[in-house]
Design a protein around this motif. Structure first.
Motif, PDB file in Angstrom:
ATOM      1  N   THR A 161      24.033 -41.551  42.313  1.00 26.24           N
ATOM      2  CA  THR A 161      23.293 -42.636  41.674  1.00 26.24           C
ATOM      3  C   THR A 161      23.334 -42.514  40.146  1.00 26.24           C
ATOM      4  O   THR A 161      22.998 -43.465  39.451  1.00 26.24           O
ATOM      5  N   ASP A 162      23.741 -41.350  39.653  1.00 26.13           N
ATOM      6  CA  ASP A 162      23.951 -41.124  38.227  1.00 26.13           C
ATOM      7  C   ASP A 162      25.419 -41.459  37.944  1.00 26.13           C
ATOM      8  O   ASP A 162      26.305 -40.618  38.123  1.00 26.13           O
TER       9      ASP A 162
ATOM     10  N   ARG B 104      28.881 -30.583  42.507  1.00 22.17           N
ATOM     11  CA  ARG B 104      27.518 -31.041  42.790  1.00 22.17           C
ATOM     12  C   ARG B 104      27.200 -32.259  41.916  1.00 22.17           C
ATOM     13  O   ARG B 104      27.367 -32.216  40.695  1.00 22.17           O
ATOM     14  N   CYS B 105      26.740 -33.334  42.547  1.00 19.07           N
ATOM     15  CA  CYS B 105      26.568 -34.577  41.817  1.00 19.07           C
ATOM     16  C   CYS B 105      25.648 -35.511  42.591  1.00 19.07           C
ATOM     17  O   CYS B 105      25.752 -35.637  43.816  1.00 19.07           O
ATOM     18  N   ASP B 106      24.773 -36.170  41.875  1.00 18.76           N
ATOM     19  CA  ASP B 106      23.975 -37.260  42.411  1.00 18.76           C
ATOM     20  C   ASP B 106      24.723 -38.548  42.088  1.00 18.76           C
ATOM     21  O   ASP B 106      24.819 -38.942  40.922  1.00 18.76           O
TER      22      ASP B 106
ATOM     23  N   GLN C 213      28.315 -34.141  46.456  1.00 23.72           N
ATOM     24  CA  GLN C 213      27.049 -34.430  47.120  1.00 23.72           C
ATOM     25  C   GLN C 213      25.953 -33.711  46.340  1.00 23.72           C
ATOM     26  O   GLN C 213      26.234 -32.883  45.466  1.00 23.72           O
ATOM     27  N   ARG C 214      24.700 -34.064  46.646  1.00 30.11           N
ATOM     28  CA  ARG C 214      23.579 -33.477  45.900  1.00 30.11           C
ATOM     29  C   ARG C 214      23.265 -32.054  46.350  1.00 30.11           C
ATOM     30  O   ARG C 214      22.962 -31.193  45.532  1.00 30.11           O
TER      31      ARG C 214
ATOM     32  N   ILE D 218      22.404 -46.176  45.797  1.00 28.93           N
ATOM     33  CA  ILE D 218      23.209 -45.208  46.534  1.00 28.93           C
ATOM     34  C   ILE D 218      24.174 -45.874  47.499  1.00 28.93           C
ATOM     35  O   ILE D 218      25.282 -45.377  47.732  1.00 28.93           O
TER      36      ILE D 218
END
Length: 259
Positions: free
Chosen positions: A73-74, A69-71, A46-47, A121
């Motif tokens: 959408t990337d 930790r990760c977005d 999650q962001r 997303i």
């Protein structure tokens, strides 16, 4: 009895590598906890920071999740996170694509940019996460994909057309994944919650009037909590559903019907 008190045990999930998107808050946090209590090796992304949640899970379940930790959408970052989880825990055996954003925007408010942001997303990561885990599942002899959808499109809800469209797309995509990946013993099913009262829902949209109106639509006159979704997800992830794929499992208190 509460959902937690009646949760069954699935021995085949013990030691399984599980990857959850959005696994540190809301429904996702409940899913992470549910898999941890089964003895699974859980990684989630999650962001926002989830260190405190990981500490609490380690204390309460005796099983610490791996937070990356990760977005989502990337897509390259999501693919790297899946690779990192596999390096730590072994090939992903269960993918739960859960992260979403049900931002309210009417048709008039939905610009091309807002539409693309919603799909980025609410739909795109679901496909590319499945694409990323498929080779490892294939090499391991099989695996399970659980895509979190929503009954919102079955109800034809107004106020967030991009989100509703994305969730209809998730169900269709799940059927395509089931057909294409089935020969490799990879199952794919959609899990479709109703209105689950997470902290976000309560703080943003759960007015007394809307809550009462929605409860009137349910056969079961009790609002859903995140824990109510866990049992269905564990069932889909386990060998208890070994011949179930391409299906949509609804947990909404009896608002919509399938079949």
């Amino acid at each position: 009895m509460s959902a937690e008190e009646t949760m069954p045990t699935y021995p085949d999930l013990a030691g399984a590598c599980v990857f959850v998107t959005g696994g540190g808050s809301g429904i996702g946090a409940a899913l992470t906890e549910g898999f941890l209590r089964q003895g699974a090796k859980v990684a989630f992304v999650q962001r926002s920071d989830a260190a405190a949640f990981c500490d609490r899970m380690a204390e309460e379940t005796g099983n610490r999740p791996l937070f990356i930790r990760c977005d989502i959408t990337d897509i390259p970052a999501l693919e790297r996170a899946i690779a990192d989880a596999s390096a730590a825990h072994g090939p992903v055996r269960v993918l739960v694509s859960n992260a979403a954003n049900d931002l309210r925007q009417s048709i008039a408010e939905t610009t091309p940019e807002a539409w693309d942001a919603s799909m980025a997303i609410n739909l795109k990561p679901y496909f590319f996460a499945a694409r990323a885990v498929a080779p490892g599942m294939r090499a391991a002899g099989g695996g399970v994909i659980v895509n979190m959808s929503s009954v919102s499109y079955m109800m034809g809800n107004a106020g967030y057309p991009a989100y509703v469209t994305a969730n209809a797309g998730i169900t269709g995509m799940t059927r395509a994944l089931a057909r294409e990946l089935g020969p490799d013993r990879i199952r794919a099913n959609a899990l479709m919650p109703g209105w689950v009262l997470t902290e976000k829902q309560i703080s943003h949209w759960a007015t007394p009037e809307d809550l009462a109106a929605h409860l009137d639509k349910q056969c079961l006159k009790e609002h859903l909590a995140p824990a109510d979704i866990v049992g269905g997800c564990l069932f889909l992830a386990s060998n208890a559903s070994r011949m179930m794929t391409g299906q949509a499992l609804v947990i909404d208190g009896g608002v919509v019907v399938t079949g």
